[in-house]
Scaffold this active site. Structure first.
Site, PDB file in Angstrom:
ATOM      1  N   LYS A   1     -14.661   5.834 -30.648  1.00 44.20           N
ATOM      2  CA  LYS A   1     -15.679   6.903 -30.216  1.00 44.20           C
ATOM      3  C   LYS A   1     -16.213   5.971 -29.552  1.00 44.20           C
ATOM      4  O   LYS A   1     -16.425   7.244 -28.466  1.00 44.20           O
ATOM      5  CB  LYS A   1     -15.781   7.027 -31.772  1.00 44.20           C
TER       6      LYS A   1
ATOM      7  N   GLY B   1     -20.467   0.188 -35.263  1.00 44.72           N
ATOM      8  CA  GLY B   1     -20.304  -1.053 -34.189  1.00 44.72           C
ATOM      9  C   GLY B   1     -19.553  -0.165 -32.704  1.00 44.72           C
ATOM     10  O   GLY B   1     -17.777   0.445 -33.677  1.00 44.72           O
ATOM     11  N   HIS B   2     -19.819   0.663 -31.834  1.00 41.79           N
ATOM     12  CA  HIS B   2     -19.137   1.519 -31.088  1.00 41.79           C
ATOM     13  C   HIS B   2     -18.797   0.106 -29.649  1.00 41.79           C
ATOM     14  O   HIS B   2     -20.407  -0.204 -29.275  1.00 41.79           O
ATOM     15  CB  HIS B   2     -19.553   2.517 -30.870  1.00 41.79           C
TER      16      HIS B   2
ATOM     17  N   GLN C   1     -18.366   5.890 -38.101  1.00 42.18           N
ATOM     18  CA  GLN C   1     -17.036   5.716 -38.950  1.00 42.18           C
ATOM     19  C   GLN C   1     -15.738   7.174 -38.728  1.00 42.18           C
ATOM     20  O   GLN C   1     -15.521   6.992 -37.904  1.00 42.18           O
ATOM     21  CB  GLN C   1     -17.778   5.924 -40.269  1.00 42.18           C
TER      22      GLN C   1
HETATM   23  P1  GDP Z   1     -15.835   2.937 -32.178  1.00 40.68           P
HETATM   24  O1  GDP Z   1     -16.503   1.952 -33.648  1.00 40.68           O
HETATM   25  O2  GDP Z   1     -14.851   3.962 -32.793  1.00 40.68           O
HETATM   26  O3  GDP Z   1     -16.435   3.175 -31.231  1.00 40.68           O
HETATM   27  O4  GDP Z   1     -14.219   2.023 -32.217  1.00 40.68           O
HETATM   28  P2  GDP Z   1     -14.856   0.849 -32.157  1.00 40.68           P
HETATM   29  O5  GDP Z   1     -15.612   0.102 -30.919  1.00 40.68           O
HETATM   30  O6  GDP Z   1     -15.288  -0.734 -33.067  1.00 40.68           O
HETATM   31  O7  GDP Z   1     -13.364  -0.506 -31.598  1.00 40.68           O
HETATM   32  C1  GDP Z   1     -12.559   0.216 -30.322  1.00 40.68           C
HETATM   33  C2  GDP Z   1     -11.923  -0.976 -29.836  1.00 40.68           C
HETATM   34  O8  GDP Z   1     -11.130  -0.251 -29.445  1.00 40.68           O
HETATM   35  C3  GDP Z   1     -13.160  -1.095 -28.485  1.00 40.68           C
HETATM   36  O9  GDP Z   1     -13.519  -3.088 -29.400  1.00 40.68           O
HETATM   37  C4  GDP Z   1     -13.342  -0.809 -27.923  1.00 40.68           C
HETATM   38  O10 GDP Z   1     -13.071  -1.448 -26.728  1.00 40.68           O
HETATM   39  C5  GDP Z   1     -11.043  -1.181 -27.807  1.00 40.68           C
HETATM   40  N1  GDP Z   1     -10.687  -0.027 -27.213  1.00 40.68           N
HETATM   41  C6  GDP Z   1     -11.047   1.423 -26.814  1.00 40.68           C
HETATM   42  N2  GDP Z   1     -10.043   2.264 -26.235  1.00 40.68           N
HETATM   43  C7  GDP Z   1      -8.892   1.946 -25.731  1.00 40.68           C
HETATM   44  C8  GDP Z   1      -7.429   1.263 -25.089  1.00 40.68           C
HETATM   45  O11 GDP Z   1      -7.249   2.360 -25.055  1.00 40.68           O
HETATM   46  N3  GDP Z   1      -6.666   0.410 -25.498  1.00 40.68           N
HETATM   47  C9  GDP Z   1      -7.511  -1.193 -25.679  1.00 40.68           C
HETATM   48  N4  GDP Z   1      -6.784  -2.152 -25.480  1.00 40.68           N
HETATM   49  N5  GDP Z   1      -8.154  -0.946 -26.490  1.00 40.68           N
HETATM   50  C10 GDP Z   1      -8.853  -0.235 -26.660  1.00 40.68           C
HETATM   51  P1  IMO Z   2     -17.124   2.759 -36.683  1.00 40.01           P
HETATM   52  O1  IMO Z   2     -18.431   3.342 -36.317  1.00 40.01           O
HETATM   53  C1  IMO Z   2     -14.871   1.299 -39.631  1.00 40.01           C
HETATM   54  C2  IMO Z   2     -16.743   0.637 -43.558  1.00 40.01           C
HETATM   55  C3  IMO Z   2     -16.578  -0.558 -44.463  1.00 40.01           C
HETATM   56  C4  IMO Z   2     -16.466  -0.353 -46.027  1.00 40.01           C
HETATM   57  C5  IMO Z   2     -17.320   1.161 -45.975  1.00 40.01           C
HETATM   58  C6  IMO Z   2     -18.336   1.174 -46.696  1.00 40.01           C
HETATM   59  O2  IMO Z   2     -17.169   2.054 -36.063  1.00 40.01           O
HETATM   60  O3  IMO Z   2     -16.073   4.023 -36.678  1.00 40.01           O
HETATM   61  P2  IMO Z   2     -20.777   0.723 -45.918  1.00 40.01           P
HETATM   62  O4  IMO Z   2     -21.776  -0.401 -45.074  1.00 40.01           O
HETATM   63  O5  IMO Z   2     -21.110   1.963 -45.271  1.00 40.01           O
HETATM   64  O6  IMO Z   2     -21.641   0.913 -46.797  1.00 40.01           O
HETATM   65  O7  IMO Z   2     -19.606   0.748 -45.651  1.00 40.01           O
HETATM   66  O8  IMO Z   2     -16.813   1.442 -45.073  1.00 40.01           O
HETATM   67  N1  IMO Z   2     -17.085   0.724 -42.901  1.00 40.01           N
HETATM   68  C7  IMO Z   2     -16.686   1.092 -41.147  1.00 40.01           C
HETATM   69  N2  IMO Z   2     -15.041   0.688 -40.946  1.00 40.01           N
HETATM   70  N3  IMO Z   2     -15.732   1.350 -38.905  1.00 40.01           N
HETATM   71  C8  IMO Z   2     -17.079   1.713 -39.062  1.00 40.01           C
HETATM   72  O9  IMO Z   2     -18.051   2.466 -38.211  1.00 40.01           O
HETATM   73  C9  IMO Z   2     -17.480   1.763 -40.709  1.00 40.01           C
HETATM   74  N4  IMO Z   2     -18.657   1.914 -40.892  1.00 40.01           N
HETATM   75  C10 IMO Z   2     -18.722   1.330 -42.808  1.00 40.01           C
HETATM   76  O10 IMO Z   2     -16.019  -1.141 -43.903  1.00 40.01           O
HETATM   77  O11 IMO Z   2     -15.309  -0.803 -46.014  1.00 40.01           O
HETATM   78 MG    MG Z   3     -16.513   0.223 -34.656  1.00 39.52          MG
END
Ligand code: GDP
Ligand code: IMO
Ligand code: MG
Length: 427
Positions: free
Chosen positions: A16, A40-41, A224
């Site tokens: 996201k 965590g984005h 999430q």
């Molecule tokens: P979010 O929580 O939905 O914002 O996603 P996260 O940031 O937690 O996890 C997505 C991970 O995948 C991050 O480390 C991004 O840098 C990485 N990522 C996003 N898009 C791509 C993609 O198209 N290819 C690869 N290899 N990594 C990606």
């Molecule tokens: P983003 O925005 C993945 C999961 C936790 C746990 C459950 C409840 O980065 O996609 P909480 O601390 O919210 O009470 O935990 O939800 N969880 C996520 N899993 N990405 C997240 O956020 C999450 N936020 C919470 O691992 O299973």
């Molecule tokens: Mg994340």
């Protein structure tokens, strides 16, 4: 188009943050509206990695007004840390931030309770939470004993609510050998951070409404994923907020008629962190391949993410719940090199084939798979559908067909540039 929502469509971590950063190029306002620093984005801009837990991922674009709306739960210490990092890098000189006076405050006892629950010491099911106090904070909110940001600047109101809330939890905490903090201790701990964020606090409802009236391009940043939604996810293995697109309206204070386009962020395979059913989970070399190649380790807790095949039963249902206008498919590059790819098109439960998500028994369903041929070509340089190998295009076509939604964006690497748009949701 003026209002676009970005919603996670599996169990979170779909990418996201990356998609918000890309779409924010056309946005004037980016609003987060639920969750907290459980999110965590991760963004990668010109090879540099940035992780946001609270501040909207749109903040890296110049002249964007970022808003933390009332549906969020805020850990002030984390917010101050993120603000300091952004200030040090000069980002905050170019973008603005507003914090809702009605967002709830994560307090020390929320962190203690989250930990106790995960140790099975308080009656709730351990779900592998992020231990950030999110669930207990929402619990105080729904129990009508929560502290809101705007309360912090009225010492008598803050103290009165805090004393009542702490009294409510004292027996539970002390019964489990914890020291329940005094209201004065909490106030002393919280107020330095509260003063630091004070310049950003406002009536964000009015602020967003002004933006809408002026015809601003507004991006709604979900955290999430829908399968972690408190109502529609794999309860009780969910987070404590509504994560579906409709939650944006409640969390911001905006009517559903204002949302023009909902982008479902969909990883080309599936991951999950924490406990709970995951029908297509792979405990084999294919799962490890995805984890290694996709760097599937949590941005918030560093935990290894569980990995598995794409589940079209999940994403089709999620697209219905979300009213998704389009899908952004992420991490397609991670699948490069797999001989064949499987897509879950149904489940077998107690000898019967079903195409929906059962309320009970999801942990013991057997997925029904369709197998597609993989590809070996490096696709990270693809900037149009026609640059993709035929098998990758066929895989995407199948996702569109099974999930009943068109694709607006394809991501082929973590960097901002490793992306192509088929349709700009703002236009
Ligand atoms: P979010 O929580 O939905 O914002 O996603 P996260 O940031 O937690 O996890 C997505 C991970 O995948 C991050 O480390 C991004 O840098 C990485 N990522 C996003 N898009 C791509 C993609 O198209 N290819 C690869 N290899 N990594 C990606
Ligand atoms: P983003 O925005 C993945 C999961 C936790 C746990 C459950 C409840 O980065 O996609 P909480 O601390 O919210 O009470 O935990 O939800 N969880 C996520 N899993 N990405 C997240 O956020 C999450 N936020 C919470 O691992 O299973
Ligand atoms: Mg994340």
């Amino acid at each position: 188009m003026s209002v676009v929502g970005v919603i996670g469509s599996q169990w979170g971590d779909e990418g996201k943050g990356k998609v918000v950063d890309i779409l924010a190029e056309d946005a004037e306002m980016v609003v987060r509206y639920q969750g907290g620093n459980n999110a965590g984005h991760t963004l990668v801009v010109n090879g540099r990695k940035v992780i946001f837990h609270l501040i909207p991922s749109g903040i890296l674009r110049d002249d964007v007004e970022c808003v933390l709306a009332s549906g969020l739960v805020i850990d002030l210490r984390v917010l101050v840390e993120e603000l300091d990092t952004l200030k040090a890098s000069g980002v905050l000189d170019k973008a603005s931030l507003s914090l809702s006076e009605k967002a709830h405050v994560i307090l020390p006892h929320h962190l203690m309770l989250d930990k106790l629950r995960e140790q099975s010491k308080s009656g709730s099911v351990p779900v592998g939470s992020t231990l950030r106090g999110i669930g207990p904070c929402y619990e105080d909110k729904i129990g009508r004993r929560g502290v809101r940001i705007g309360d912090l600047y009225h010492p008598e109101i803050f103290k009165e609510i805090l004393e009542a809330t702490l009294e409510y939890w004292r027996p539970m905490l002390e019964g489990r050998g914890e020291v329940c903090p005094s209201a004065d201790d909490v106030i002393a701990q919280i107020m330095p951070f509260a003063e630091r964020v004070r310049p950003y606090v406002k009536d964000t409802v009015g602020f967003v409404q002004q933006g809408l009236k002026a015809g601003r391009q507004v991006l709604l940043e979900g955290a999430q994923g829908v399968m972690l939604d408190i109502d529609h996810g794999t309860y009780p293995f969910v987070t404590s907020s509504n994560t579906i697109s409709g939650a944006a309206c409640a969390g911001i204070g905006m009517g559903p008629t204002k949302v023009d386009h909902v982008v479902a962020i969909v990883k080309a395979y599936t991951t999950r962190v924490g406990a709970g059913p995951f029908p297509t989970e792979l405990d084999d070399a294919d799962g490890q391949f995805m984890r290694d190649k996709g760097h599937e380790y949590g941005s918030t807790t560093g935990r290894p993410r569980r990995c598995g095949w794409f589940d079209a039963v999940v994403v089709k249902r999620v697209n219905q719940i979300n009213g998704s206008s389009s899908m952004a498919i992420t991490k397609l590059d991670v699948l490069t090199g797999m001989k064949e790819l499987k897509i879950c098109v149904g489940y077998r439960l107690d000898g019967k084939e079903i195409e929906t998500i059962p309320m009970h028994g999801l942990e013991r369903v057997e997925p029904v798979y369709r197998t597609m041929p993989g590809w070996d070509e490096d696709i990270t340089g693809a900037r149009a559908m026609s640059d993709l190998p035929a098998n990758a295009r066929a895989y995407l076509d199948e996702l569109v067909r099974l999930c009943e939604c068109p694709i607006s964006l394809v991501s082929v690497g973590p960097d901002r540039d490793e992306t192509f748009l088929l349709q700009n949701p703002f236009r």
